[in-house]
Design an enzyme around this catalytic site. Sequence first.
Site, PDB file in Angstrom:
ATOM      1  N   GLU A  90      98.855  78.138 -11.260  1.00 31.62           N
ATOM      2  CA  GLU A  90      98.609  79.597 -11.399  1.00 31.62           C
ATOM      3  C   GLU A  90      97.055  79.966 -11.287  1.00 31.62           C
ATOM      4  O   GLU A  90      96.596  80.861 -10.782  1.00 31.62           O
ATOM      5  CB  GLU A  90      99.263  79.902 -12.708  1.00 31.62           C
ATOM      6  CG  GLU A  90      98.899  81.399 -13.217  1.00 31.62           C
ATOM      7  CD  GLU A  90      99.299  82.477 -12.409  1.00 31.62           C
ATOM      8  OE1 GLU A  90      98.881  83.553 -12.726  1.00 31.62           O
ATOM      9  OE2 GLU A  90      99.834  82.063 -11.287  1.00 31.62           O
TER      10      GLU A  90
ATOM     11  N   ARG B  22     101.261  99.260  -4.543  1.00 32.42           N
ATOM     12  CA  ARG B  22     102.292  98.655  -3.847  1.00 32.42           C
ATOM     13  C   ARG B  22     101.955  98.486  -2.302  1.00 32.42           C
ATOM     14  O   ARG B  22     102.647  97.857  -1.285  1.00 32.42           O
ATOM     15  CB  ARG B  22     103.832  99.915  -3.792  1.00 32.42           C
ATOM     16  CG  ARG B  22     104.144 100.046  -5.097  1.00 32.42           C
ATOM     17  CD  ARG B  22     105.091 100.803  -4.839  1.00 32.42           C
ATOM     18  NE  ARG B  22     106.306 100.572  -4.091  1.00 32.42           N
ATOM     19  CZ  ARG B  22     107.342  99.781  -4.871  1.00 32.42           C
ATOM     20  NH1 ARG B  22     107.304  99.456  -6.158  1.00 32.42           N
ATOM     21  NH2 ARG B  22     108.288  99.280  -3.848  1.00 32.42           N
TER      22      ARG B  22
ATOM     23  N   LYS C 103     101.507  94.808  -4.843  1.00 32.81           N
ATOM     24  CA  LYS C 103     102.164  94.368  -6.310  1.00 32.81           C
ATOM     25  C   LYS C 103     103.611  93.919  -6.228  1.00 32.81           C
ATOM     26  O   LYS C 103     103.889  92.809  -6.912  1.00 32.81           O
ATOM     27  CB  LYS C 103     102.019  95.372  -7.280  1.00 32.81           C
ATOM     28  CG  LYS C 103     102.433  95.140  -8.643  1.00 32.81           C
ATOM     29  CD  LYS C 103     101.616  93.960  -9.273  1.00 32.81           C
ATOM     30  CE  LYS C 103     101.962  93.657 -10.604  1.00 32.81           C
ATOM     31  NZ  LYS C 103     101.274  92.634 -11.132  1.00 32.81           N
TER      32      LYS C 103
ATOM     33  N   CYS D 121     105.861  99.140   0.655  1.00 32.31           N
ATOM     34  CA  CYS D 121     104.840 100.388   0.717  1.00 32.31           C
ATOM     35  C   CYS D 121     105.389 101.201  -0.531  1.00 32.31           C
ATOM     36  O   CYS D 121     106.182 100.966  -1.316  1.00 32.31           O
ATOM     37  CB  CYS D 121     105.327 101.046   1.950  1.00 32.31           C
ATOM     38  SG  CYS D 121     104.808 100.112   3.205  1.00 32.31           S
TER      39      CYS D 121
ATOM     40  N   HIS E  27      96.194  60.469  -4.277  1.00 33.53           N
ATOM     41  CA  HIS E  27      97.081  60.302  -3.009  1.00 33.53           C
ATOM     42  C   HIS E  27      96.655  60.997  -2.001  1.00 33.53           C
ATOM     43  O   HIS E  27      97.407  61.344  -1.028  1.00 33.53           O
ATOM     44  CB  HIS E  27      98.264  60.492  -3.532  1.00 33.53           C
ATOM     45  CG  HIS E  27      99.003  59.640  -4.785  1.00 33.53           C
ATOM     46  ND1 HIS E  27      99.265  58.233  -4.711  1.00 33.53           N
ATOM     47  CD2 HIS E  27      99.171  60.115  -5.963  1.00 33.53           C
ATOM     48  CE1 HIS E  27      99.525  57.879  -5.952  1.00 33.53           C
ATOM     49  NE2 HIS E  27      99.447  58.863  -6.567  1.00 33.53           N
TER      50      HIS E  27
ATOM     51  N   LYS F 119      95.285  82.734  -8.916  1.00 37.12           N
ATOM     52  CA  LYS F 119      94.329  83.670  -9.453  1.00 37.12           C
ATOM     53  C   LYS F 119      93.108  83.743  -8.492  1.00 37.12           C
ATOM     54  O   LYS F 119      92.603  84.903  -8.199  1.00 37.12           O
ATOM     55  CB  LYS F 119      94.033  83.653 -10.817  1.00 37.12           C
ATOM     56  CG  LYS F 119      95.526  84.068 -11.735  1.00 37.12           C
ATOM     57  CD  LYS F 119      95.696  85.407 -11.850  1.00 37.12           C
ATOM     58  CE  LYS F 119      96.987  86.034 -10.987  1.00 37.12           C
ATOM     59  NZ  LYS F 119      98.168  85.327 -10.898  1.00 37.12           N
TER      60      LYS F 119
ATOM     61  N   GLU G 174      93.550  84.882  -4.931  1.00 38.31           N
ATOM     62  CA  GLU G 174      93.821  86.075  -4.652  1.00 38.31           C
ATOM     63  C   GLU G 174      93.101  87.195  -4.967  1.00 38.31           C
ATOM     64  O   GLU G 174      93.091  88.416  -4.382  1.00 38.31           O
ATOM     65  CB  GLU G 174      95.504  86.753  -5.318  1.00 38.31           C
ATOM     66  CG  GLU G 174      95.658  86.678  -6.653  1.00 38.31           C
ATOM     67  CD  GLU G 174      97.102  86.952  -7.096  1.00 38.31           C
ATOM     68  OE1 GLU G 174      97.755  87.760  -6.315  1.00 38.31           O
ATOM     69  OE2 GLU G 174      97.507  86.347  -7.953  1.00 38.31           O
TER      70      GLU G 174
ATOM     71  N   ASN H 251     109.878 102.494   3.728  1.00 37.77           N
ATOM     72  CA  ASN H 251     109.536 101.227   3.041  1.00 37.77           C
ATOM     73  C   ASN H 251     110.209 100.255   3.219  1.00 37.77           C
ATOM     74  O   ASN H 251     111.587 100.369   2.944  1.00 37.77           O
ATOM     75  CB  ASN H 251     109.306 101.597   1.435  1.00 37.77           C
ATOM     76  CG  ASN H 251     108.939 100.178   0.708  1.00 37.77           C
ATOM     77  OD1 ASN H 251     108.549  99.203   1.217  1.00 37.77           O
ATOM     78  ND2 ASN H 251     109.520 100.061  -0.429  1.00 37.77           N
ATOM     79  N   GLY H 252     109.977  99.202   3.829  1.00 34.39           N
ATOM     80  CA  GLY H 252     110.983  97.998   4.291  1.00 34.39           C
ATOM     81  C   GLY H 252     110.620  97.600   5.587  1.00 34.39           C
ATOM     82  O   GLY H 252     109.480  97.727   6.343  1.00 34.39           O
TER      83      GLY H 252
ATOM     84  N   TRP I 275     101.781  98.965   3.283  1.00 37.69           N
ATOM     85  CA  TRP I 275     101.264  97.872   3.098  1.00 37.69           C
ATOM     86  C   TRP I 275     101.795  97.285   5.139  1.00 37.69           C
ATOM     87  O   TRP I 275     102.975  97.314   4.981  1.00 37.69           O
ATOM     88  CB  TRP I 275     101.908  96.880   2.439  1.00 37.69           C
ATOM     89  CG  TRP I 275     101.381  95.522   2.348  1.00 37.69           C
ATOM     90  CD1 TRP I 275     100.216  94.923   1.744  1.00 37.69           C
ATOM     91  CD2 TRP I 275     102.074  94.260   3.109  1.00 37.69           C
ATOM     92  NE1 TRP I 275     100.134  93.840   1.942  1.00 37.69           N
ATOM     93  CE2 TRP I 275     100.978  93.224   2.615  1.00 37.69           C
ATOM     94  CE3 TRP I 275     103.115  94.051   3.791  1.00 37.69           C
ATOM     95  CZ2 TRP I 275     101.113  91.956   3.220  1.00 37.69           C
ATOM     96  CZ3 TRP I 275     103.394  92.836   4.548  1.00 37.69           C
ATOM     97  CH2 TRP I 275     102.413  92.010   4.137  1.00 37.69           C
TER      98      TRP I 275
HETATM   99  C1  AGP Z   1     100.803  87.085  -8.570  1.00 37.70           C
HETATM  100  O1  AGP Z   1      99.551  87.497  -9.283  1.00 37.70           O
HETATM  101  C2  AGP Z   1     101.299  87.884  -7.359  1.00 37.70           C
HETATM  102  N1  AGP Z   1     101.110  89.451  -7.517  1.00 37.70           N
HETATM  103  C3  AGP Z   1     102.404  87.616  -6.659  1.00 37.70           C
HETATM  104  O2  AGP Z   1     102.464  86.000  -6.620  1.00 37.70           O
HETATM  105  C4  AGP Z   1     103.671  87.929  -7.543  1.00 37.70           C
HETATM  106  O3  AGP Z   1     103.754  86.872  -8.818  1.00 37.70           O
HETATM  107  C5  AGP Z   1     105.148  87.486  -6.952  1.00 37.70           C
HETATM  108  O4  AGP Z   1     104.910  88.681  -5.697  1.00 37.70           O
HETATM  109  C6  AGP Z   1     106.239  87.792  -7.752  1.00 37.70           C
HETATM  110  O5  AGP Z   1     106.267  88.792  -8.112  1.00 37.70           O
HETATM  111  P1  AGP Z   1     107.425  89.253  -8.982  1.00 37.70           P
HETATM  112  O6  AGP Z   1     107.244  88.636 -10.624  1.00 37.70           O
HETATM  113  O7  AGP Z   1     107.333  90.966  -9.553  1.00 37.70           O
HETATM  114  O8  AGP Z   1     108.802  89.211  -8.531  1.00 37.70           O
END
Ligand code: AGP
Length: 607
Positions: free
Chosen positions: A480, A27, A602, A2, A503, A484, A487, A99-100, A73
């Site tokens: 990757e 966040r 994020k 958060c 496989h 993308k 997400e 936050n936590g 969040w």
């Molecule tokens: C990637 O697009 C995501 N936002 C997420 O997987 C991110 O890479 C992951 O949470 C790691 O974040 P960081 O690099 O800030 O540690």
Amino acid sequence: MCGIIGYCGPRPASEVLLSGLKRLEYRGYDSSGISIGTGGSLKVFKKEGKISALRNIVPADADGAWGIGHTRWATHGGVNDTNAHPHTDCSGKIAICHNGIIENYLGLKDRLTGEGHEFRTETDSEVIAHLVESFYSGDLEAAVKSTVSLLKGTYGILVMHTDHPDQIIGARNGSPMVLGLGDGEMFIASDVSAMIAHTRQVIYFEDGEVVRLDSKGYEVTDMRNRPVDKKVDNISWELEEMEKGAYPHYMLKEIHEQTESVHRAMSGRFDDDQATAVLGGLNMSERELLGVRRVVIIAAGTSYYAGQVVSYLLESLARIPSSTELASELRYRNPIVEEGTLYFAISQSGETLDTLMAIRELQRKGARVLGICNVVGSTIARESDGGVYIHSGPEIAVASTKAFTSQLTALYLFILKMARMRNMAWPEGQDFIDGLRSIPDLIGRILDGEERIRELAQKYHRVENFLFLGRGLNYPVALEGALKLKEVAYIHAEGYSAAEIKHGPIALINEHTPSLFIVPDDHLREKVLSNMKEIKARKGPVIALCSEGDTDAADIADDVLYVPRCPEEFSPFLMVVPLQLFAYHCALLLGRDVDQPRNLAKSVTVE
Ligand code: AGP
């Protein structure tokens, strides 16, 4: 996961809190709230949805000179107005933002309920408000310290009490918290983005520290009330960098910034005379670097995939055994730390709790852990034994893009340094430097071809399943690409080694499931072309992402995307950019919230 914010000063607090929360929205963005202290009472406003929804319910006259705020969040309790923060105690005099995760909240809640406290929400955080109430006898800071001494889990907490106008108490354990020093005003928040418009002077808190602040100043103490001297840092980012500028979305802006961000990540870090790299922040002598027998990289999400590319190349170019581990798995696997093993923790935000806790586990076992971070002053950057900042500039979009190529750049410099200390001769070192230096222009050429990628997204954005396939250095790039698309476009996508699908996963192939093959002009090209034919044989649509002029790949595939030719070790830099743009355009065509996709945040500050 958060965002929390607090303000004491002469300005109308609601505007400072609302605009600060807007900057913290990446966040967590499922609900938000503020509480303002005015005339001996608290005004609390909470709303499900984005900050804009909250702004609509805060009356212009509901103002005071001090307050706290939160953007959420959800971890415990549904997404609704009631569970949004701030939470208040039974008297309505105390408000808290958290936050936590409080792991032992149920036991505390039972005890407090037994003592007559009435709970209004399903959250873990609400226990904090009632605990402060139960300990309060005139000294708010003391009540907060007694409260946090009972908490198990992670927290960044802000507390205000109507009997203490112009005062906020903050406490940190595991979740980031930073103080902003103003002239006759004070700001406190989860990260600097919330206060960069008002001050550049900041103080980062460590676990176990408690701050009492008001508009005139602050005092930091530890849990035993001993004063803690804090260093004042300067924020390096400019406010403009945090704006979208002419771009419709941060994600598109950050994809296009890669020509500069890759350049910035390598700028001033070459020693052309010695054909090697200069990485001052490693805090290791050449002799110590020569003693490295193994490199283990830990990370999460996109950073993890960047680590996988680097491990491949560390082995093939520097001949150092290397692996990349999921931080969340490594932490609880009781890892074996051996002499001569060097660890890297890659994290854009520098706050990912899975990675932070894995670092602490490794350091507790005597490991040296270097950080590869973007956010200056972040917890991972401060707790690592050294490291490299990737200088991407603020990355606001939840989907990480420019950080990936900047992480590669920083660690490719490390590979160069280690290889030149071992088996790489001067001319090869120079070629490697030339190759890295050519990347920004080559990415620029790919960005110029965005229209072709948008056309491909137009054709494929309605599919339900999508496969990304690559080999060697580009297997992690396939992972990757799939991440993308998942997400930001919410399309079920899998990344696989192009060799591995026979496989089992090849059973998924049909005319509705497209496969995008990453086919650079490298030593595995022929193998990948065969894998493409295996899919074509089963009527699966095939997209080839290949080097310019590759007619063989074009002959096999239904659709082709070309990238400029480059030495094979640099292909991940070029192959990932079209995958970022493809996901972006699919998300756009599907009307997704590109910068703030559902269910994500994020910086993942919970385990
Ligand atoms: C990637 O697009 C995501 N936002 C997420 O997987 C991110 O890479 C992951 O949470 C790691 O974040 P960081 O690099 O800030 O540690």
